[in-house]
Design an enzyme around this catalytic site. Structure first.
Site, PDB file in Angstrom:
ATOM      1  N   HIS A 130       0.838  -1.213   0.000  1.00 22.75           N
ATOM      2  CA  HIS A 130       0.000   0.000   0.000  1.00 22.75           C
ATOM      3  C   HIS A 130       0.868   1.256   0.000  1.00 22.75           C
ATOM      4  O   HIS A 130       0.752   2.119   0.877  1.00 22.75           O
ATOM      5  CB  HIS A 130      -0.960  -0.015   1.200  1.00 22.75           C
ATOM      6  N   SER A 131       1.733   1.358  -0.996  1.00 19.12           N
ATOM      7  CA  SER A 131       2.725   2.447  -0.999  1.00 19.12           C
ATOM      8  C   SER A 131       2.116   3.811  -1.282  1.00 19.12           C
ATOM      9  O   SER A 131       2.683   4.825  -0.887  1.00 19.12           O
ATOM     10  CB  SER A 131       3.828   2.142  -2.019  1.00 19.12           C
TER      11      SER A 131
END
Ligand SMILES: NC(=O)c1ccc[n+]([C@@H]2O[C@H](COP(=O)([O-])OP(=O)(O)OC[C@H]3O[C@@H](n4cnc5c(N)ncnc54)[C@H](O)[C@@H]3O)[C@@H](O)[C@H]2O)c1
Length: 371
Positions: free
Chosen positions: A96-97
């Site tokens: 979930h960058s």
């Protein structure tokens, strides 16, 4: 390949990324698997169970990263774990960058290769490594909501299935995706009256025809939501928030029965449920305008044994491909995995994150040709 399984450091995270029976498949394929001491303990998988499958146990997370090339985790790399990754590593985990800039910079600076579970997508467009956790989140959300509706926990005190002569609970669910449908299925199974609301009529049609013929469906708009929540005992939000989306605004809380419950499974503070805030498994409830709220962001972690097994069963075929072929050939041969290839040796290859932080995006084919 040397494959490492560190223990998760994130608060309230009890899952482990590979369960012992799947570790056995990696060992049988000729790989060396190193497990951090107690990595699976909280989920019910002891070091002895891993040792029986032919792994080695290492005493620290640092040793796992030093020894292994392929690192398999559940959650993102935390600030306390910065500095462990280098250009020899291949990381496979939920990343979930796009909303985690420091981690994005760490992954780029380390020059590792990283595949994100959440971006692996099959040929039918299904996010196959998100789905198992979404299903469990819907089910754990339902069980949590039902439990916190009891008199003994301060709730309305209505039995979910009712009893002869007394109506069952009315449960309203926003969002007929993976989370909403699994929540609805279990609620119906327990005997509740369930209203499933979505803006996608075709989805509702398919659910009624093929999945849940006894569910009541309703188009989601402000008027219908206002009507349905009036006599709801529990409202579940299973819609992924996007900027500007409000399904249940603060003023609508006044329409609801005093002491009824909202379970925001999307768990976005100030999101589709305007009054939403984060809560935890340890301290799950807060009250606003007389309405109880739950906003637990890591619901599957409460059933870490089942959730670890479901995650591991979904990821193992991809782990085997990366370990057998190496990251590059695995991504080239399997489009599903290529979708999840977000970081390659200092290059960012995931558009959402590049857009979110104004960073340079590099084409996946280009990086695959470079290394
Ligand atoms: N809390 C947790 O532990 C946990 C775990 C897994 C997933 N989630 C979250 O649950 C959410 C739902 O996940 P999913 O996989 O089911 O998503 P999904 O995209 O499969 O489904 C979302 C559904 O919401 C519908 N929708 C969109 N706008 C709507 C509106 N205004 N009213 C009603 N419905 C609307 C869409 O048509 C779609 O059917 C996501 O935000 C996900 O991150 C939370």
């Amino acid at each position: 390949m040397k494959i490492g399984l560190p223990k998760e450091r994130k608060e309230n995270e009890y899952r482990v990324a590979i369960i012992p029976s799947n570790v056995g498949r990696l060992v049988d394929a000729g790989h060396d698997v190193y497990v951090e001491h107690d990595a699976g303990k909280a989920a019910g998988f002891s070091d002895e169970m891993y040792l029986e499958k032919g792994t080695r146990i290492l005493s620290s997370e640092e040793e796992v990263f030093k020894t292994c090339e392929l690192i398999i985790k559940v959650k993102e790399i935390l600030p306390s774990e910065f500095g462990l990754l280098n250009d020899k590593h291949i990381l496979f985990t939920y990343i979930h960058s796009a909303n985690r800039r420091p981690q994005t910079e760490e992954l780029l600076n380390s020059k590792c290769v990283a595949f994100a579970y959440e971006d692996v997508k099959d040929q039918n467009g299904r996010f196959v490594l998100l789905e198992p956790m979404s299903r469990i989140a819907g089910e754990v959300g339902l069980i949590t909501g039902v439990f916190y509706s009891s008199t003994t926990t301060g709730g309305l005190g209505k039995l979910v299935c009712g009893t002869p002569g007394v109506k069952p609970m009315k449960i309203v669910i926003f969002g007929a995706g993976n989370v909403g449908v699994s929540c609805a299925r279990l609620a119906l199974g327990l005997g509740a009256e369930v209203v499933l609301m979505d803006t996608d009529i075709h989805k509702l049609e398919d659910i009624l025809a093929n999945k849940l013929p006894t569910v009541k469906t309703c188009f989601s708009n402000r008027a219908n939501v206002s009507h349905e929540i009036k006599d709801a005992d529990i409202v579940f939000n299973c819609v992924k928030w996007f900027p500007g989306l409000t399904i249940l605004s603060r003023d609508m809380l006044e329409l609801m029965q005093p002491n009824s419950l909202i379970v925001d499974i999307d768990a976005e503070p100030g999101g589709a449920i305007e009054s939403s805030q984060y809560t935890t498994h340890q301290d799950p409830i807060f009250v606003e305008k007389g309405i109880r709220h739950i906003g637990i962001a890591n619901l599957p972690s409460s059933d870490a044994n089942t959730a670890s097994a479901a995650l591991s069963n979904a990821t193992i075929k991809y782990i085997l491909q990366i370990a057998n072929k190496g990251w590059k050939a695995a991504a080239q041969d399997n489009e599903d995995l290529k979708y999840g290839l977000d970081f390659v040796k200092g290059y960012l290859t995931f558009k959402d994150t590049a857009d979110a932080f104004g960073m340079e995006l590099t084409d996946k084919e280009k990086v695959l040709a470079m290394f």
